[in-house]
Design a protein around this motif. Structure first.
Motif, PDB file in Angstrom:
ATOM      1  N   LEU A  47       2.809  -5.356   2.344  1.00 50.05           N
ATOM      2  CA  LEU A  47       3.282  -6.277   1.301  1.00 50.05           C
ATOM      3  C   LEU A  47       4.538  -5.768   0.618  1.00 50.05           C
ATOM      4  CD1 LEU A  47       2.449  -8.924  -0.023  1.00 50.05           C
ATOM      5  CD2 LEU A  47       1.149  -7.632  -1.698  1.00 50.05           C
TER       6      LEU A  47
ATOM      7  N   ILE B  34       5.320  -9.586  -7.551  1.00 52.48           N
ATOM      8  CA  ILE B  34       4.005  -9.625  -8.207  1.00 52.48           C
ATOM      9  C   ILE B  34       4.115  -9.135  -9.656  1.00 52.48           C
ATOM     10  CG2 ILE B  34       1.701  -8.589  -8.206  1.00 52.48           C
ATOM     11  CD1 ILE B  34       1.849  -8.629  -5.136  1.00 52.48           C
TER      12      ILE B  34
ATOM     13  N   LEU C 253      -0.496 -17.634  -6.429  1.00 49.53           N
ATOM     14  CA  LEU C 253      -0.494 -16.169  -6.467  1.00 49.53           C
ATOM     15  C   LEU C 253      -1.346 -15.645  -7.612  1.00 49.53           C
ATOM     16  CD1 LEU C 253       0.816 -13.984  -4.743  1.00 49.53           C
ATOM     17  CD2 LEU C 253       2.586 -13.771  -6.472  1.00 49.53           C
TER      18      LEU C 253
ATOM     19  N   LEU D  48      -4.621 -13.596  -6.298  1.00 48.97           N
ATOM     20  CA  LEU D  48      -4.586 -12.153  -6.528  1.00 48.97           C
ATOM     21  C   LEU D  48      -5.780 -11.742  -7.378  1.00 48.97           C
ATOM     22  CD1 LEU D  48      -0.863 -11.205  -7.250  1.00 48.97           C
ATOM     23  CD2 LEU D  48      -2.277 -10.468  -5.339  1.00 48.97           C
TER      24      LEU D  48
ATOM     25  N   VAL E 164      -5.567 -16.272   2.651  1.00 45.47           N
ATOM     26  CA  VAL E 164      -4.955 -15.815   1.406  1.00 45.47           C
ATOM     27  C   VAL E 164      -3.736 -14.947   1.681  1.00 45.47           C
ATOM     28  CG1 VAL E 164      -5.310 -14.316  -0.578  1.00 45.47           C
ATOM     29  CG2 VAL E 164      -7.029 -16.003   0.018  1.00 45.47           C
ATOM     30  N   TYR E 165      -3.868 -14.029   2.629  1.00 47.97           N
ATOM     31  CA  TYR E 165      -2.735 -13.148   2.917  1.00 47.97           C
ATOM     32  C   TYR E 165      -1.541 -13.954   3.434  1.00 47.97           C
ATOM     33  CZ  TYR E 165       0.077  -9.384   4.797  1.00 47.97           C
ATOM     34  OH  TYR E 165       1.114  -8.535   5.049  1.00 47.97           O
TER      35      TYR E 165
ATOM     36  N   GLU F  43      -0.868 -17.073   2.853  1.00 48.35           N
ATOM     37  CA  GLU F  43      -0.306 -17.874   1.761  1.00 48.35           C
ATOM     38  C   GLU F  43       0.414 -16.999   0.738  1.00 48.35           C
ATOM     39  OE1 GLU F  43      -0.079 -21.094   1.659  1.00 48.35           O
ATOM     40  OE2 GLU F  43      -1.093 -21.232   3.579  1.00 48.35           O
ATOM     41  N   ILE F  44      -0.124 -15.803   0.490  1.00 48.77           N
ATOM     42  CA  ILE F  44       0.548 -14.906  -0.454  1.00 48.77           C
ATOM     43  C   ILE F  44       1.910 -14.499   0.089  1.00 48.77           C
ATOM     44  CG2 ILE F  44       0.509 -12.547  -1.366  1.00 48.77           C
ATOM     45  CD1 ILE F  44      -2.423 -12.895  -1.955  1.00 48.77           C
ATOM     46  N   ARG F  45       1.968 -14.179   1.381  1.00 49.41           N
ATOM     47  CA  ARG F  45       3.248 -13.790   1.980  1.00 49.41           C
ATOM     48  C   ARG F  45       4.234 -14.946   1.917  1.00 49.41           C
ATOM     49  NH1 ARG F  45       5.435 -10.811   2.242  1.00 49.41           N
ATOM     50  NH2 ARG F  45       5.934  -9.748   4.164  1.00 49.41           N
TER      51      ARG F  45
ATOM     52  N   ALA G 251       4.088 -17.432  -0.227  1.00 45.43           N
ATOM     53  CA  ALA G 251       4.413 -17.642  -1.641  1.00 45.43           C
ATOM     54  C   ALA G 251       5.455 -16.636  -2.107  1.00 45.43           C
ATOM     55  CB  ALA G 251       3.145 -17.529  -2.497  1.00 45.43           C
ATOM     56  N   LEU G 252       5.364 -15.394  -1.604  1.00 40.60           N
ATOM     57  CA  LEU G 252       6.351 -14.382  -1.969  1.00 40.60           C
ATOM     58  C   LEU G 252       7.742 -14.764  -1.480  1.00 40.60           C
ATOM     59  CD1 LEU G 252       4.359 -11.076  -1.328  1.00 40.60           C
ATOM     60  CD2 LEU G 252       5.084 -12.015  -3.528  1.00 40.60           C
TER      61      LEU G 252
END
Length: 606
Positions: A4, A22, A158, A162, A325-326, A328-330, A332-333
């Motif tokens: 990440l 984050i 996020l 998180l 989730v991972y 989507e988080i990536r 979203a980042l």
């Protein structure tokens, strides 16, 4: 989550520090000045822990119920004093409580997420309006809005995941690992550990690869969206040139590239999902085989077999969720990285610390040795000295590219001068607040752009909070009231996108009414009638003249006939003042102004 840390899959190919993004989000989740937000976050975490505790103990009721119902376990002591029916009911209640606490957690946290979404959206929207004219000219509005939209939507995701996915997942896995270790043996824990490790490694590696594909898809999506918005904003031009097919082909070409990237994204998603299923199923089967052998040898009961299966399914669900989730988080980042880059764009024009408000007590406008260029290598204005006394009308004329409109932009402080100073009543524009400066200047541009709202809204925009009688008085002064009340919906008539439902003259009169309602001491008329026909121009000129009484007026003009009665006429050429004086004086010296006047007179006569 080592991977990440950084990614180059950002929309503009710049590095995005994942943890930095984050850290930018944390203040929205734990604001220093909002105690109620902190209370809700803490309560949500407490509810989360309770839900996970219940979820981990639920399979124990399942095991005991099965063992009680098994022939060899019929006479066994009931678990916690419950019989088979009681254990089954307890199992159902525990499952229901797990879901109930999860939903309660969402209810508690939703105001926090929505507040963060609203706060960031407002911050971004405000920041964009504070950015310089230069930035907005260089950026594509459609692409910019897309970046903002994706970035703001990524924030709530996020924040939520998180807090309520990564943390809960780790907590649940640790609890289940402890149960497997103490109730069975270390080999069960080893199989689970290897399965989870391989799953996480596979998910992260493939997701990193998919992020790069997503980058391309985002770029194509932005490009297609920009082409669509650009074409729709220029609807009339498209029609004038019969370019509907050209625009459709252009849009389709962009969508074709998006289609290719979207197909690759879906293919890679299918590969990821199948690979995850292979790993999870392999681990599940391995543990179940071990449990089955234990039942056959008599070291485990049928209830143990069922409990192991329940725990493995319980692990499978959050692990599958981890993949989503991972990913989507990536993603979203990526989206949020662009948005935070936007928020970090410095405003070219900024107020000085503790700058006072502009105090206008007359309205004298002074340009002292003003030098300016949009590009340092290409100067536009070269040492302009000019004074407009309070109540005077000063007209600025000259050929295209001479710097006329640039003076207007500098007066409104869209840009700061490179050299010299612009002053109002002796106050340097750079020393006062932009808000107070803008409040003292009214602008009527060449093409008045209206909001896609009612006539009432567009006039009232000049001074929000104005009374109804003041709005009507401004409309009457701009000679637009009679036209408005003749419409079926009167002042509530919608003007359409950019005011396209109104004629040029009607739009200009709405713009004049809006500026009259603002009632500023200084007026800037930037070729305010050059886009109108001669008859409409003559009518509106009378309104503009009445509007300028008692005010300092700076008129940037193309048609010289409209400024012949100005108190002072300034002729610009190549960024310098070549002539200055009244109309008759300038004609008498037979210079540049006289040449422009004669040329326009001949054109009008023809």
């Amino acid at each position: 989550m080592r991977h990440l840390a950084t990614t180059s899959a950002n929309l503009d190919d710049t590095k995005v520090q994942g943890w930095d993004v984050i850290r930018r989000v944390v203040p929205y989740l734990w604001p220093q000045s909002q105690a109620w937000v902190k209370r809700r976050v803490v309560l949500a975490l407490a509810i989360l822990f309770t839900a996970k505790l219940i979820a981990v103990t639920t399979p124990l009721f399942y095991k005991q119920a099965v063992d009680t119902l098994a022939p060899e376990g019929a006479s066994a002591a009931a678990f916690l004093g419950f019989g088979a029916v009681g254990l089954t009911l307890s199992y159902g209640i525990a499952r229901l409580m797990t879901v109930g606490f999860q939903q309660l957690r969402d209810v508690v946290f939703t105001p926090v997420g929505q507040r963060a979404l609203r706060q960031l959206a407002l911050e971004t929207f405000t920041h964009i309006h504070n950015l310089s004219m230069r930035y907005h000219i260089m950026r594509k509005t459609g692409g910019l809005s897309r970046v903002i939209e994706r970035g703001v939507k990524g924030v709530e995701f996020l924040l939520r995941f998180l807090l309520f996915s990564i943390g809960p997942l780790i907590l649940e896995l640790l609890m289940i690992a402890a149960v497997l270790f103490f109730l069975f043996d270390v080999w069960y824990l080893a199989v689970v550990f290897v399965t989870i490790s391989l799953y996480i490694l596979f998910t992260f590696k493939v997701t990193e690869w998919r992020v790069k594909i997503r980058k391309i898809m985002n770029e194509q999506d932005t490009d297609a969206n920009q082409k669509a918005i650009d074409s729709l904003l220029n609807f009339e031009t498209v029609k004038y040139f019969g370019a509907e097919k050209w625009e459709a082909d252009r849009y389709d070409a962009a969508m074709a590239e998006y289609q290719k990237a979207a197909v690759r994204t879906n293919y890679s998603l299918a590969f990821l999902n199948f690979g995850q299923s292979v790993l999870i199923t392999s681990g599940l089967v391995a543990v179940m085989v071990m449990a089955a052998i234990g039942v056959q040898t008599g070291t485990l009961t049928v209830g143990d077999f069922v409990m192991v299966n329940a725990y493995m399914i319980q692990i499978t669900m959050p692990l599958n969720f981890l993949g989503t989730v991972y990913r989507e988080i990536r993603q979203a980042l990526i989206d949020m990285g662009d948005m935070f880059d936007l928020l970090e764009q410095p405003a070219e024009v900024q107020d000085k610390p503790n700058a006072p408000a502009l105090d206008v007590n007359g309205g004298q406008v002074t340009l002292h040795d003003v030098a300016f260029g949009y590009d340092v290598a290409r100067p536009i204005l070269k040492g302009i000295n000019l004074t407009a006394e309070p109540g005077q009308t000063v007209a600025i004329v000259g050929s295209s590219g001479s710097g006329k409109s640039t003076i207007g932009r500098l007066l409104f402080r869209f840009y700061d001068v490179n050299g010299g100073a612009m002053k109002i009543d002796g106050q340097d524009l750079r020393d006062v607040t932009q808000e107070s400066l803008h409040a003292q200047i009214g602008v009527v541009p060449q093409d008045t752009v209206l909001f896609n709202d009612t006539i009432h809204y567009n006039i009232a925009y000049g001074r929000p909070g104005a009374r109804e009688d003041e709005i009507i008085a401004a409309a009457k002064a701009a000679k637009i009231h009679d036209f408005v009340i003749s419409l079926p919906d009167g002042y509530q008539t919608s003007v359409g996108e950019r005011g396209l439902k109104l004629s040029g003259g009607e739009k200009q009169r709405v713009g004049i009414a809006r500026t009259l309602l603002k009632n500023p001491p200084i007026l800037l008329l930037d070729e305010a009638t050059s886009a109108l026909d001669t008859q409409t121009e003559m009518e509106i000129q009378a309104e503009l003249k009445a509007m300028g009484k008692g005010r300092t007026v700076i008129t940037i003009a193309h048609r010289l006939s409209t400024i012949a009665d100005a108190d002072q006429i300034v002729v610009l050429e190549n960024g310098v003042i070549v002539e200055q004086g009244k109309h008759d004086e300038l004609l008498a010296i037979a210079g540049r102004y006289a040449l422009l006047w004669n040329r326009q007179s001949e054109e009008n006569a023809a």
